[in-house]
Design a protein around this motif. Structure first.
Motif, short mmCIF file in Angstrom:
data_model
loop_
_atom_site.label_atom_id
_atom_site.label_comp_id
_atom_site.label_asym_id
_atom_site.label_seq_id
_atom_site.Cartn_x
_atom_site.Cartn_y
_atom_site.Cartn_z
N PRO A 68 0.82 -1.22 0.00
CA PRO A 68 0.00 0.00 0.00
C PRO A 68 0.85 1.27 0.00
O PRO A 68 0.39 2.30 -0.47
N GLU A 69 2.06 1.21 0.53
CA GLU A 69 2.84 2.44 0.62
C GLU A 69 3.72 2.67 -0.60
O GLU A 69 3.95 3.81 -0.98
N GLN A 114 0.15 -6.64 1.79
CA GLN A 114 0.13 -5.53 2.76
C GLN A 114 1.49 -5.33 3.41
O GLN A 114 1.79 -4.26 3.89
N PRO A 122 1.13 9.86 6.89
CA PRO A 122 0.37 8.78 7.52
C PRO A 122 0.94 7.41 7.13
O PRO A 122 1.27 7.19 5.97
N GLN A 123 1.08 6.53 8.13
CA GLN A 123 1.62 5.20 7.86
C GLN A 123 0.48 4.21 7.65
O GLN A 123 -0.53 4.28 8.36
N PHE A 124 0.66 3.31 6.72
CA PHE A 124 -0.38 2.32 6.46
C PHE A 124 -0.65 1.48 7.71
O PHE A 124 -1.80 1.21 8.05
N ASP A 125 0.42 1.13 8.41
CA ASP A 125 0.27 0.30 9.61
C ASP A 125 -0.58 0.98 10.68
O ASP A 125 -1.20 0.32 11.51
N LEU A 160 -9.29 -1.12 2.94
CA LEU A 160 -8.17 -0.52 3.68
C LEU A 160 -7.36 0.40 2.78
O LEU A 160 -6.93 1.48 3.20
N PHE A 179 -6.79 4.32 3.38
CA PHE A 179 -5.42 4.85 3.43
C PHE A 179 -5.28 6.01 2.43
O PHE A 179 -4.65 7.02 2.72
#
Lengths: 141, 294
Positions: free
Chosen positions: A17-18, A91, B144-147, B230, B234
């Motif tokens: 996702p990042e 993820q 912002p972090q996904f975690d 999610l 995000f």
């Protein structure tokens, strides 16, 4: 298969996702599907699969070292295989060399020491143990 | 003399303010670039997920899943994303206004709302208007972090699956491009059912490829829907972060330009005051000389 383009291999992309953590061409790729490993070379029939926990092995990466395949740890997610491309969508993904082996072992110990009550918690505990074990295994290689 | 000196003092203080706003503008620009890069890097994931969803829909599965159920709204959740800091023009106030509109609407329909707010500005603004907040976050800054987003998302998913909420709306500032951002209310739950590839603008290539599914299309759908929720959540956080930096950049640029204008005016006034003072003094001396001659 007498494919003249076999040398070109497959394109392997790993996205989280990042960010996109890997985009490379390789001879073949081993994927940790939910029920076991699966190797993909050029010309593999297209499919979409669910991933389990484990390491994606990228063998014969262009510009990489020939004898040591690159390994990327992934935790769940999906893979889409087209005719000459492998796209891993997950993820959480980590390059094997960046995993802290000691930390992975500690994680495994904590997961094993934890107690779970109820079906969901037990399932979650098994999942955590499996993930920690796979992480430690990838780090140990 | 007093007037000229006062003008000079004001000019100096405006100059200091200009220095500060100019620095803030530069910082916001740097942060915006970083936030933008992250947002672009995150785009691949969403695109790939959407591609798989399309293919699953094309394979015929995809209509049945608890997250796709549309239920009559009796209990709803609203997530408001604002910034932790001010000095960014209308960024926070437009989001707050938007959220008040939707909260008012739910109130008039007598729907129970579960309000979650991220950002100090939004928290204090909504508290001032007497809105009860179930949860507050102040940890999300420009990266912002996904975690950090995952636990929030998972809680919404669990609440939706358990029937505790029938709908989730996110109020945030959507980033279209550097010249256009707007505060919007987006419904994230229930999810929109995936549309088959080929029905939209992109016709050929993908639809013609026959995919196999391991283990099955349904099982993949079951996993991919929460993942795509999610990812969308995000994306909202990323958009809000990028928009905040753009808003701050624009606001500080305007402040700097305004300060420059003020300085120009003050300099003019100061010069005029000094000149008239000098003229006055010369007139006095001349007057003295005339008086002595007599």
């Amino acid at each position: 298969m007498a494919d003249t383009k076999t040398d070109a291999g497959v394109r392997c992309v790993i996205v989280t996702p990042e960010t996109t953590i890997l985009d490379a061409r390789a001879r073949f790729v081993t994927l940790p599907l939910f029920d076991g490993l699966l190797g993909v070379a050029r010309g593999h029939a297209p499919f979409i699969g669910r991933l389990g926990v484990g390491a994606v092995r990228i063998v014969g990466e262009q510009g990489g070292s020939a004898d040591r395949p690159r390994e990327v740890f992934v935790e769940g997610g999906f893979v889409e295989v087209g005719h000459d491309a492998v796209t891993v969508i997950t993820q959480r993904a980590l390059h094997a060399e960046k995993i802290d082996a000691d930390q992975a072992r500690t994680e495994l110990a904590t997961a094993q020491a934890s107690k779970a009550v109820g079906d969901d918690a037990i399932a979650a505990r098994f999942k955590a143990i499996e993930a920690a074990r796979a992480l430690a295994r990838t780090a140990g290689r | 003399m007093a007037k000229a000196r006062a003008l000079d003092r004001r000019r100096k203080s405006v100059r200091n303010i200009r220095k500060i706003t100019r620095t803030m503008e530069l910082i916001a620009t740097a942060r915006f670039k970083k936030a933008m890069d992250r947002s672009i890097a995150a785009r691949d994931y969403t695109t790939q997920l959407a591609k798989i969803l399309e293919n699953i829909a094309a394979a015929g599965a995809g209509a049945v899943h608890p997250l796709l159920d549309v239920r009559p709204t009796q209990r709803t959740a609203v997530l408001v994303l604002t910034g932790n800091r001010g000095l960014c023009g209308g960024y926070n106030s437009t989001v707050v206004r938007q959220s008040l509109a939707i909260l008012g609407q739910w109130k008039s329909e007598r729907v129970a709302t579960h309000v979650t707010v991220s950002g100090k500005r939004g928290i204090s603004a909504l508290k001032f208007r007497g809105i009860e907040m179930a949860e507050q976050f102040t940890t999300f800054e420009d990266k912002p972090q996904f975690d950090a987003v995952v636990p929030i998302g998972r809680r919404y998913l669990a609440a939706y699956a358990a029937g505790e909420i029938d709908r989730l709306d996110v109020v945030y500032t959507k980033f279209h491009n550097i010249a256009k951002q707007e505060a919007i209310t987006e419904m994230l739950l229930p999810l929109k059912p995936p549309e088959p590839a080929g029905s939209a603008e992109r016709p050929t290539q993908l639809a013609s490829q026959e995919y196999d599914f391991y283990p099955s299309a349904e099982s993949i759908l079951e996993e991919i829907l929460p993942a795509s929720f999610l990812a969308r959540l995000f994306k909202c956080f990323l958009d809000a972060a990028v928009s905040e930096q753009v808003a701050r950049m624009v606001a500080m640029k305007a402040a700097t330009e305004n300060a420059s204008g003020l300085i120009k005016n003050l300099s003019r006034q100061y010069n005029r005051a000094r000149q008239s003072q000098i003229t006055g003094e010369i007139m006095e001396i001349l007057g003295g000389v005339e008086a002595l001659k007599k």
